[in-house]
Design a protein around this motif. Sequence first.
Motif, PDB file in Angstrom:
ATOM      1  N   ARG A  83      38.663  45.192  28.245  1.00  0.00           N
ATOM      2  CA  ARG A  83      38.027  46.016  29.272  1.00  0.00           C
ATOM      3  C   ARG A  83      38.436  45.549  30.665  1.00  0.00           C
ATOM      4  NH1 ARG A  83      31.719  47.019  28.590  1.00  0.00           N
ATOM      5  NH2 ARG A  83      32.191  48.044  30.581  1.00  0.00           N
ATOM      6  N   SER A  84      38.655  46.498  31.569  1.00  0.00           N
ATOM      7  CA  SER A  84      38.998  46.172  32.951  1.00  0.00           C
ATOM      8  C   SER A  84      37.783  46.423  33.836  1.00  0.00           C
ATOM      9  CB  SER A  84      40.165  47.040  33.423  1.00  0.00           C
ATOM     10  OG  SER A  84      39.756  48.394  33.508  1.00  0.00           O
ATOM     11  N   VAL A  85      37.869  46.000  35.082  1.00  0.00           N
ATOM     12  CA  VAL A  85      36.747  46.183  35.996  1.00  0.00           C
ATOM     13  C   VAL A  85      36.455  47.665  36.219  1.00  0.00           C
ATOM     14  CG1 VAL A  85      38.130  46.165  38.112  1.00  0.00           C
ATOM     15  CG2 VAL A  85      35.764  45.365  38.169  1.00  0.00           C
ATOM     16  N   GLY A  86      37.460  48.511  36.040  1.00  0.00           N
ATOM     17  CA  GLY A  86      37.255  49.946  36.217  1.00  0.00           C
ATOM     18  C   GLY A  86      36.252  50.537  35.246  1.00  0.00           C
ATOM     19  N   THR A  87      36.080  49.894  34.090  1.00  0.00           N
ATOM     20  CA  THR A  87      35.133  50.421  33.105  1.00  0.00           C
ATOM     21  C   THR A  87      33.679  50.217  33.546  1.00  0.00           C
ATOM     22  OG1 THR A  87      35.076  48.361  31.814  1.00  0.00           O
ATOM     23  CG2 THR A  87      36.754  49.987  31.228  1.00  0.00           C
ATOM     24  N   LEU A  88      33.457  49.482  34.632  1.00  0.00           N
ATOM     25  CA  LEU A  88      32.098  49.330  35.151  1.00  0.00           C
ATOM     26  C   LEU A  88      31.625  50.595  35.853  1.00  0.00           C
ATOM     27  CD1 LEU A  88      32.283  45.717  36.646  1.00  0.00           C
ATOM     28  CD2 LEU A  88      31.431  46.422  34.395  1.00  0.00           C
ATOM     29  N   GLY A  89      32.546  51.513  36.087  1.00  0.00           N
ATOM     30  CA  GLY A  89      32.154  52.785  36.693  1.00  0.00           C
ATOM     31  C   GLY A  89      32.171  52.743  38.215  1.00  0.00           C
ATOM     32  N   PRO A  90      31.372  53.604  38.864  1.00  0.00           N
ATOM     33  CA  PRO A  90      31.392  53.710  40.321  1.00  0.00           C
ATOM     34  C   PRO A  90      31.143  52.394  41.053  1.00  0.00           C
ATOM     35  CG  PRO A  90      30.169  55.541  39.368  1.00  0.00           C
ATOM     36  CD  PRO A  90      30.469  54.594  38.238  1.00  0.00           C
ATOM     37  N   ILE A  91      30.361  51.508  40.439  1.00  0.00           N
ATOM     38  CA  ILE A  91      30.070  50.236  41.107  1.00  0.00           C
ATOM     39  C   ILE A  91      31.333  49.400  41.319  1.00  0.00           C
ATOM     40  CG2 ILE A  91      29.609  48.887  39.015  1.00  0.00           C
ATOM     41  CD1 ILE A  91      27.376  47.511  40.505  1.00  0.00           C
ATOM     42  N   SER A  92      32.379  49.668  40.528  1.00  0.00           N
ATOM     43  CA  SER A  92      33.622  48.908  40.685  1.00  0.00           C
ATOM     44  C   SER A  92      34.231  49.125  42.066  1.00  0.00           C
ATOM     45  CB  SER A  92      34.629  49.288  39.599  1.00  0.00           C
ATOM     46  OG  SER A  92      34.997  50.661  39.693  1.00  0.00           O
ATOM     47  N   LEU A  93      34.021  50.316  42.647  1.00  0.00           N
ATOM     48  CA  LEU A  93      34.527  50.590  43.998  1.00  0.00           C
ATOM     49  C   LEU A  93      33.818  49.716  45.025  1.00  0.00           C
ATOM     50  CD1 LEU A  93      34.655  54.489  43.848  1.00  0.00           C
ATOM     51  CD2 LEU A  93      36.571  52.895  43.618  1.00  0.00           C
ATOM     52  N   LEU A  94      32.499  49.562  44.841  1.00  0.00           N
ATOM     53  CA  LEU A  94      31.728  48.718  45.750  1.00  0.00           C
ATOM     54  C   LEU A  94      32.161  47.264  45.634  1.00  0.00           C
ATOM     55  CD1 LEU A  94      29.333  48.324  47.692  1.00  0.00           C
ATOM     56  CD2 LEU A  94      27.852  48.144  45.677  1.00  0.00           C
ATOM     57  N   LEU A  95      32.379  46.802  44.416  1.00  0.00           N
ATOM     58  CA  LEU A  95      32.765  45.411  44.194  1.00  0.00           C
ATOM     59  C   LEU A  95      34.163  45.127  44.748  1.00  0.00           C
ATOM     60  CD1 LEU A  95      31.521  44.921  40.511  1.00  0.00           C
ATOM     61  CD2 LEU A  95      30.271  44.569  42.646  1.00  0.00           C
ATOM     62  N   ARG A  96      35.043  46.087  44.626  1.00  0.00           N
ATOM     63  CA  ARG A  96      36.437  45.898  45.025  1.00  0.00           C
ATOM     64  C   ARG A  96      36.562  45.455  46.479  1.00  0.00           C
ATOM     65  NH1 ARG A  96      40.845  45.003  42.436  1.00  0.00           N
ATOM     66  NH2 ARG A  96      40.428  46.725  40.964  1.00  0.00           N
ATOM     67  N   TYR A  97      35.677  45.937  47.355  1.00  0.00           N
ATOM     68  CA  TYR A  97      35.843  45.703  48.788  1.00  0.00           C
ATOM     69  C   TYR A  97      34.883  44.661  49.359  1.00  0.00           C
ATOM     70  CZ  TYR A  97      38.579  49.941  48.253  1.00  0.00           C
ATOM     71  OH  TYR A  97      39.511  50.857  47.833  1.00  0.00           O
ATOM     72  N   GLU A 159      39.574  39.512  37.851  1.00  0.00           N
ATOM     73  CA  GLU A 159      40.425  40.643  38.211  1.00  0.00           C
ATOM     74  C   GLU A 159      40.220  41.042  39.665  1.00  0.00           C
ATOM     75  OE1 GLU A 159      40.942  45.358  36.999  1.00  0.00           O
ATOM     76  OE2 GLU A 159      40.066  43.962  35.543  1.00  0.00           O
ATOM     77  N   LEU A 160      38.959  41.088  40.095  1.00  0.00           N
ATOM     78  CA  LEU A 160      38.669  41.478  41.472  1.00  0.00           C
ATOM     79  C   LEU A 160      39.245  40.489  42.481  1.00  0.00           C
ATOM     80  CD1 LEU A 160      34.988  42.631  40.937  1.00  0.00           C
ATOM     81  CD2 LEU A 160      36.839  44.083  41.787  1.00  0.00           C
ATOM     82  N   MET A 161      39.340  39.224  42.083  1.00  0.00           N
ATOM     83  CA  MET A 161      39.870  38.181  42.976  1.00  0.00           C
ATOM     84  C   MET A 161      41.335  37.877  42.708  1.00  0.00           C
ATOM     85  SD  MET A 161      37.512  37.390  45.086  1.00  0.00           S
ATOM     86  CE  MET A 161      38.162  35.855  45.745  1.00  0.00           C
ATOM     87  N   ALA A 162      42.005  38.746  41.988  1.00  0.00           N
ATOM     88  CA  ALA A 162      43.434  38.583  41.689  1.00  0.00           C
ATOM     89  C   ALA A 162      43.735  37.214  41.086  1.00  0.00           C
ATOM     90  CB  ALA A 162      44.254  38.802  42.958  1.00  0.00           C
ATOM     91  N   GLY A 163      42.799  36.710  40.280  1.00  0.00           N
ATOM     92  CA  GLY A 163      42.998  35.447  39.586  1.00  0.00           C
ATOM     93  C   GLY A 163      42.650  34.208  40.390  1.00  0.00           C
TER      94      GLY A 163
END
Length: 352
Positions: A83-97, A159-163
Motif C-alpha cells: 500500500r502507498s500513502v495515496g491509499t489513505l485517500g484525501p488526507i494524503s494531500l494534507l499530509l504531503r505538504y 514515503e512522505l519524507m522520501a526515505g
Amino acid sequence: MMGKVMSPGFIPQVRASALQTFMNVARFVRLDPYSLLRQNKIRPEDLEDPETMIAASALVKLYEDSAAQSGREDFGLLIAGSRSVGTLGPISLLLRYQPTVRSIIEKVIGNMKLLNDIVSANVDDDGHHAMIRIEHLPGFAQRQIIESTVAIACRSWRELMAGAWQPESVHFRHSAPTMLNTHRRVFGCPVVFDSEFDGIGCSSASLDLANPWSDPAMAAHAQRFIDMLSHQRPTSSVTEQARQAIFLLISSGNATKEKVAENLAQHPRALQRMLSRENTNFGELLNEARRELAMRYLNGSKQTVTDIALLLGYSTVSSFTRWFTEEFGKSPAAWRKSSPEDNITKVTAKAA
C-alpha cells in the motif's frame, strides 16, 4: 466482547481502501478472495470505491481468517507492504505538504476518523526519544490488524519524507511469530515483541526533519477540503473518545481521570458529567480497559504477571491478582494454564 465496548448505535467502520490489496495478496497465499469476502459478509463491489465505509468487525475478522487459512502469520504485513500513502485517500494531500514528520503525525491523529473508527494514537516525547502509541478499540485489537496498521504508518511516513525518516524500533504487545522474515523486510529496524505498547519508537530529532514537499499554501487548501469532509462523518461519542484515551495512556501509567480529561481538552468534572449523560463513568471505562488488556497480555504475550500488573497501573502483584480473580473467577496464572474455551466461558458468564 463484554461490557460496554461501544455506545448504542455506534458501528465502527473503516475505509474500503484498507482492502485495496486484499485480492492480490489472498491469491498470492493461495486463498480464494471471493470466498473469504462472502464468509465475512463483505461485498466484492464495495472494494471498487476506496471511500466506501465497511464494518470494522468484518475487516478485522477477514484478516484473521485469511491468516489462519493460509498459515501466514504475516498476512497483515503483506496487506500493508504493497500500500502507498495515496491509499489513505484525501488526507494524503494534507499530509504531503506538512512541514515536518511531527506535523504529519499530528494531522493523522487529528483526522483519524476519516480513515477509520477503531484506531487512535498519541506521541510521548521526552526530548530525546519519542514513542508513537497506536491503539485499537476493545474487541478489534487482533494481531493482523495491529501489525498492518503499524506497518502502514511506517511505510506512509517514510514515503512522505522520501526515505529521510526511519523508525528506530517497532513494538507489539503480542509475542513473536514463528518466522520474522517479513517483519524485518517491512520495518527495517528492530521489532520488539511482548512490549508494553503497540507502536513505533524514533528519535525526537527525527520528528522535526523538514519535509522536502512542504508547501504552506497547498496545506491550507488541503485542510479546508478535509474540514468539509470531516463534517460529513459522525463524531464518536464521548465514551468512545475517553475509552481510546485510556488505552493510549494506561501503559505509561497516566490513565487517570485528570490525564484522560486533559487528553480530551476537558476539565475532569466536565468529562464525568458528559460520561454520566451517556450512562457510564470513568471507573467503568478504566475497568473495561484493564479487562481487555489483561486478556490480551495473558493470551498473546509472554509478559510476566508482575509486568502485566505494572502495565495496568497496579503497584503490587497481589492487588492485580485480587482484582483479576474478582473479574474472571480465577488467578492470572490459572487463566494462562486454562484452555481458551474455558476462559471464554468465564468471560461470557461474567458479561451475562
